[in-house]
Motif scaffolding. Structure first.
Motif, PDB file in Angstrom:
ATOM      1  N   TRP A  66     -56.823 -77.978  34.419  1.00 45.88           N
ATOM      2  CA  TRP A  66     -57.923 -78.091  33.445  1.00 45.88           C
ATOM      3  C   TRP A  66     -57.682 -77.200  32.232  1.00 45.88           C
ATOM      4  N   TYR A  67     -58.161 -77.696  31.090  1.00 42.18           N
ATOM      5  CA  TYR A  67     -57.946 -77.002  29.823  1.00 42.18           C
ATOM      6  C   TYR A  67     -59.262 -76.814  29.082  1.00 42.18           C
ATOM      7  N   MET A  68     -59.236 -75.898  28.133  1.00 38.92           N
ATOM      8  CA  MET A  68     -60.423 -75.660  27.313  1.00 38.92           C
ATOM      9  C   MET A  68     -59.984 -75.321  25.889  1.00 38.92           C
ATOM     10  N   VAL A  69     -60.945 -75.284  24.978  1.00 38.28           N
ATOM     11  CA  VAL A  69     -60.697 -74.814  23.614  1.00 38.28           C
ATOM     12  C   VAL A  69     -61.719 -73.717  23.328  1.00 38.28           C
ATOM     13  N   ASP A  70     -61.486 -72.975  22.235  1.00 37.38           N
ATOM     14  CA  ASP A  70     -62.493 -72.035  21.755  1.00 37.38           C
ATOM     15  C   ASP A  70     -63.190 -72.658  20.559  1.00 37.38           C
ATOM     16  N   ILE A  71     -64.509 -72.525  20.534  1.00 38.63           N
ATOM     17  CA  ILE A  71     -65.267 -73.058  19.404  1.00 38.63           C
ATOM     18  C   ILE A  71     -66.186 -71.980  18.833  1.00 38.63           C
ATOM     19  N   ARG A  72     -66.456 -72.107  17.530  1.00 44.71           N
ATOM     20  CA  ARG A  72     -67.302 -71.135  16.841  1.00 44.71           C
ATOM     21  C   ARG A  72     -68.461 -71.836  16.155  1.00 44.71           C
ATOM     22  N   TRP A  73     -69.637 -71.241  16.292  1.00 47.56           N
ATOM     23  CA  TRP A  73     -70.853 -71.706  15.616  1.00 47.56           C
ATOM     24  C   TRP A  73     -70.585 -71.742  14.113  1.00 47.56           C
ATOM     25  N   LYS A  74     -71.062 -72.801  13.458  1.00 46.37           N
ATOM     26  CA  LYS A  74     -70.778 -72.922  12.030  1.00 46.37           C
ATOM     27  C   LYS A  74     -72.033 -73.129  11.204  1.00 46.37           C
ATOM     28  N   GLU A  75     -72.851 -74.092  11.604  1.00 49.14           N
ATOM     29  CA  GLU A  75     -74.007 -74.433  10.756  1.00 49.14           C
ATOM     30  C   GLU A  75     -75.058 -75.143  11.584  1.00 49.14           C
ATOM     31  N   LYS A  76     -76.291 -74.686  11.451  1.00 46.72           N
ATOM     32  CA  LYS A  76     -77.381 -75.350  12.158  1.00 46.72           C
ATOM     33  C   LYS A  76     -78.075 -76.311  11.217  1.00 46.72           C
ATOM     34  N   PHE A  77     -78.389 -77.499  11.702  1.00 48.37           N
ATOM     35  CA  PHE A  77     -79.095 -78.463  10.868  1.00 48.37           C
ATOM     36  C   PHE A  77     -80.531 -77.999  10.633  1.00 48.37           C
ATOM     37  N   PRO A  78     -81.056 -78.177   9.408  1.00 45.67           N
ATOM     38  CA  PRO A  78     -82.472 -77.876   9.170  1.00 45.67           C
ATOM     39  C   PRO A  78     -83.361 -78.690  10.110  1.00 45.67           C
ATOM     40  N   LYS A  79     -82.942 -79.893  10.392  1.00 46.26           N
ATOM     41  CA  LYS A  79     -83.704 -80.756  11.298  1.00 46.26           C
ATOM     42  C   LYS A  79     -82.713 -81.441  12.217  1.00 46.26           C
ATOM     43  N   MET A  80     -82.864 -81.274  13.520  1.00 46.65           N
ATOM     44  CA  MET A  80     -81.900 -81.872  14.434  1.00 46.65           C
ATOM     45  C   MET A  80     -81.895 -83.391  14.305  1.00 46.65           C
ATOM     46  N   VAL A  81     -80.755 -83.979  14.585  1.00 46.49           N
ATOM     47  CA  VAL A  81     -80.631 -85.435  14.560  1.00 46.49           C
ATOM     48  C   VAL A  81     -80.782 -85.919  15.997  1.00 46.49           C
ATOM     49  N   THR A  82     -81.948 -86.481  16.300  1.00 48.83           N
ATOM     50  CA  THR A  82     -82.225 -86.867  17.682  1.00 48.83           C
ATOM     51  C   THR A  82     -81.422 -88.097  18.089  1.00 48.83           C
ATOM     52  N   LEU A  83     -81.280 -88.254  19.388  1.00 45.37           N
ATOM     53  CA  LEU A  83     -80.623 -89.457  19.908  1.00 45.37           C
ATOM     54  C   LEU A  83     -81.350 -90.701  19.411  1.00 45.37           C
ATOM     55  N   GLN A  84     -82.668 -90.603  19.372  1.00 46.67           N
ATOM     56  CA  GLN A  84     -83.470 -91.719  18.867  1.00 46.67           C
ATOM     57  C   GLN A  84     -83.088 -92.079  17.429  1.00 46.67           C
ATOM     58  N   ALA A  85     -82.903 -91.041  16.605  1.00 44.32           N
ATOM     59  CA  ALA A  85     -82.518 -91.286  15.211  1.00 44.32           C
ATOM     60  C   ALA A  85     -81.106 -91.868  15.118  1.00 44.32           C
ATOM     61  N   LEU A  86     -80.219 -91.390  15.985  1.00 38.97           N
ATOM     62  CA  LEU A  86     -78.855 -91.939  15.998  1.00 38.97           C
ATOM     63  C   LEU A  86     -78.890 -93.429  16.343  1.00 38.97           C
ATOM     64  N   LYS A  87     -79.696 -93.759  17.358  1.00 37.65           N
ATOM     65  CA  LYS A  87     -79.782 -95.159  17.790  1.00 37.65           C
ATOM     66  C   LYS A  87     -80.437 -96.038  16.730  1.00 37.65           C
ATOM     67  N   ALA A  88     -81.328 -95.434  15.952  1.00 38.05           N
ATOM     68  CA  ALA A  88     -82.046 -96.210  14.938  1.00 38.05           C
ATOM     69  C   ALA A  88     -81.178 -96.482  13.711  1.00 38.05           C
ATOM     70  N   ASN A  89     -80.089 -95.737  13.554  1.00 30.87           N
ATOM     71  CA  ASN A  89     -79.213 -95.912  12.392  1.00 30.87           C
ATOM     72  C   ASN A  89     -78.125 -96.933  12.732  1.00 30.87           C
ATOM     73  N   LEU A  90     -78.255 -98.118  12.159  1.00 23.54           N
ATOM     74  CA  LEU A  90     -77.350 -99.201  12.534  1.00 23.54           C
ATOM     75  C   LEU A  90     -75.907 -98.923  12.131  1.00 23.54           C
ATOM     76  N   GLU A  91     -75.719 -98.033  11.157  1.00 23.04           N
ATOM     77  CA  GLU A  91     -74.346 -97.687  10.782  1.00 23.04           C
ATOM     78  C   GLU A  91     -73.659 -96.858  11.863  1.00 23.04           C
ATOM     79  N   LEU A  92     -74.436 -96.364  12.803  1.00 27.63           N
ATOM     80  CA  LEU A  92     -73.872 -95.568  13.896  1.00 27.63           C
ATOM     81  C   LEU A  92     -73.845 -96.342  15.213  1.00 27.63           C
TER      82      LEU A  92
END
Length: 158
Positions: A99-125
Motif C-alpha cells: 500500500w502507498y500514500m501521498v502527502d497533501i497540504r491544505w490550500k483553500e477553503k471554499f466560501p460555500k461548500m459544493v454539495t453533492l446535490q449541487a454537483l448532481k444538479a449541474n449537467l456539465e458535471l
DNA sequence: GCCAACGTTGGC
DNA sequence: GCCAACGTTGGC
C-alpha cells in the motif's frame, strides 16, 4: 509535467478539512487507503503540485469543501505493517509495501461548500465520477474542466 | 439504520 | 478462473 486533478474523500468525523488545516504545516500523509485502484493512482500518477478537491462523505451534507495540493508523491504506507494500526495488513511489509500514500497540504477553503446535490444538479458535471451511482472510490481522477467548474461553484462564480 | 452497489476472498 | 459469500461504502 501538467498539473493533474483529483478528488479525495474523507469522513469529517474521522478527518475533516479543518483537521487538515490544523495539522502541522497543514499537511498530512494520506494513509489507510486499502483499495487497489486508489493505490495505483497515488503510487503511479499523483505528482507534487497536483490539485485535490477535498470531499466530505457520510455526512450532511456531503460535498466538496475546498482544495488541497499534493506535496509528496507516492511512497509506502507504513501503517500497513503496523500491528497497532487500524489499517494493518498482514500481507504488507517494508520489503513489500503493498500500500502507498501521498502527502497533501491544505490550500483553500471554499466560501460555500459544493454539495453533492449541487454537483448532481449541474449537467456539465454529469460524467464526474463522484456523482455516479455506486461510485465509492476514495481517490478519483478529475478532468481540468470538472475541476474548474467545481472551483467556480465553490467560489460563488458557478 | 437501511440497503444497494461494489471489491475482495476463498472453495472448488 | 468462476462465482457465492462476505465485508465495506456511503447516500438516503
Amino acid at each position: 509535467m501538467a498539473t493533474k486533478y483529483w478528488l479525495m474523500k474523507s469522513e469529517p468525523d474521522c478527518f475533516s478539512f479543518d483537521d487538515l488545516k490544523n495539522s502541522p504545516h497543514s499537511t498530512t500523509h494520506w494513509d489507510g487507503v486499502r483499495n487497489y485502484q486508489a493505490r495505483n493512482f497515488m503510487r503511479d500518477e499523483m505528482q507534487v503540485g497536483d490539485l485535490i478537491l477535498f470531499y466530505h462523505s457520510s455526512c450532511k451534507p456531503a460535498g466538496i469543501v475546498g482544495i488541497a495540493e499534493v506535496v509528496r508523491a507516492g511512497y509506502p504506507d507504513h501503517t500497513a505493517w503496523d500491528p497497532n494500526s487500524d489499517h494493518f495488513d498482514p500481507k504488507a511489509s517494508p520489503e513489500n509495501p503493498r500500500w502507498y500514500m501521498v502527502d497533501i497540504r491544505w490550500k483553500e477553503k471554499f466560501p460555500k461548500m459544493v454539495t453533492l446535490q449541487a454537483l448532481k444538479a449541474n449537467l456539465e458535471l454529469a460524467n464526474m465520477k463522484v456523482v455516479q451511482r455506486g461510485q465509492r472510490l476514495s481517490v478519483q481522477p478529475v478532468t481540468p474542466e470538472e475541476f474548474q467548474m467545481v472551483y467556480d461553484m465553490g467560489r460563488g462564480n458557478g
